[in-house]
Design an enzyme around this catalytic site. Structure first.
Site: not given
Length: 324
Positions: A38-39, A99, A180
């Site tokens: 994670s950042r 996706k 989405d």
């Protein structure tokens, strides 16, 4: 690659969708989840502790630089798929990217070409495609039991919980209903007909930021079939797919969350109605990562080919333009 050991996986981000993928990786005899990045290092550590993941990284780059990690799962926001898939492939990682893969079909093609050159496996994470229920519908169509396919109707709608905090509603992040949830009916129609449409017609309803919250599409195929779909991120939750042929019809009530009930496929012809119940209890996300491992270990062909992913990307791009 030594196919006697489990593949070592790292997650690029702590995205919510990872919760569906993690259990399958952790119970697999072929895969092993070893790291998350994670950042925000604190966020990564908290996520790792809650999900029993041994190693954390404070940046995506650091995870990709680790030579002991074989595979990267990328559940980042849509607009980051291309960049981080490319970086992961260049780092020598096999990549499973959520996706929709990338919005630009030419970028999709270039990424698969790069993966081939680097000798790594790249796949789009479309979990429903791996499920026996999906395969059963395809087999019924291919068998000719429904006759000539005339119409495919598919839909996927749900109400987003908090549009202000949801990245799918933010401009510039390649979100919206078509990408989405509309990606599922589009992928399904192309898969069932083994083709992409000759022509498309589309309409959309957008919010104040120009994000499509509802999307409607009609796709005409050369063999005479027409696929009609609708999708929404702000409507009552519904999903399904029906296939109408010249002598029969078939319906899946829960096609996208394919491991959830009802697990049967309903077929109706002049002879009456019947149900096909494939081995549908297995989790589709588990089947997805198991297939990925088998491809990397040279045990199976990929369930979803590069050509299929590019075809889906191309169709989504055409629909998006048609509604603009």
């Amino acid at each position: 690659m030594n196919n006697t050991r489990r593949l070592r996986w790292g997650l690029l981000s702590t995205a919510r969708i990872s919760a569906d993928v993690i259990p399958g990786l952790q119970r697999s005899s072929k895969n092993e989840l070893v790291a998350v990045a994670s950042r925000d290092r604190i966020n990564a550590q908290d996520f790792a502790q809650r999900n029993n993941i041994g190693q954390t990284f404070g940046s995506y780059e650091a995870l990709l630089d680790d030579p002991d990690i074989d595979c990267a799962y990328i559940p980042l926001p849509n607009h980051l798929h291309g960049e981080w898939t490319r970086r992961a492939v260049l780092a020598g990682k096999h990549v499973l990217c959520e996706k929709p893969f990338v919005a630009d079909p030419s970028e999709a093609t270039s990424l698969f070409t790069l993966a081939d050159l680097r000798g790594v496996h790249l796949a789009e994470a479309f979990m429903y495609r791996h499920h026996p229920k999906t395969h059963a519908l395809k087999q019924v169509i291919d068998s000719g039991e429904l006759g000539e396919v005339h119409t495919i109707r598919a839909w996927f709608t749900y109400p987003a919980e908090d549009t202000r905090a949801d990245i799918r509603f933010r401009p510039g992040m390649e979100g919206g209903a078509l990408r989405d949830v509309g990606a599922y009916p589009v992928s399904m129609a192309n898969y069932l007909l083994d083709a992409e449409p000759d022509s498309v017609v589309a309409a959309r309803e957008c919010d104040a930021n120009g994000i499509d919250t509802r999307f409607y599409g009609l796709m005409r195929y050369s063999q005479g079939a027409v696929a009609i779909f609708d999708c929404s991120m702000q409507s009552h939750r519904t999903y399904g797919v029906t296939v109408l042929g010249s002598i029969g019809a078939a319906m899946l009530t829960c096609p996208w969350y394919s491991h959830k009930p009802p697990v049967h496929l309903e077929i109706t012809t002049s002879a009456g109605s019947r149900h096909i119940t494939p081995n549908g209890a297995e989790n589709a996300y588990f089947l997805e990562t198991e297939n990925f491992a088998d491809v990397v270990l040279s045990r199976r062909d990929p369930e979803i080919s590069a050509d299929e992913t590019v075809r889906t990307s191309r169709t989504l791009a055409r629909l998006h333009r048609a509604a603009s």
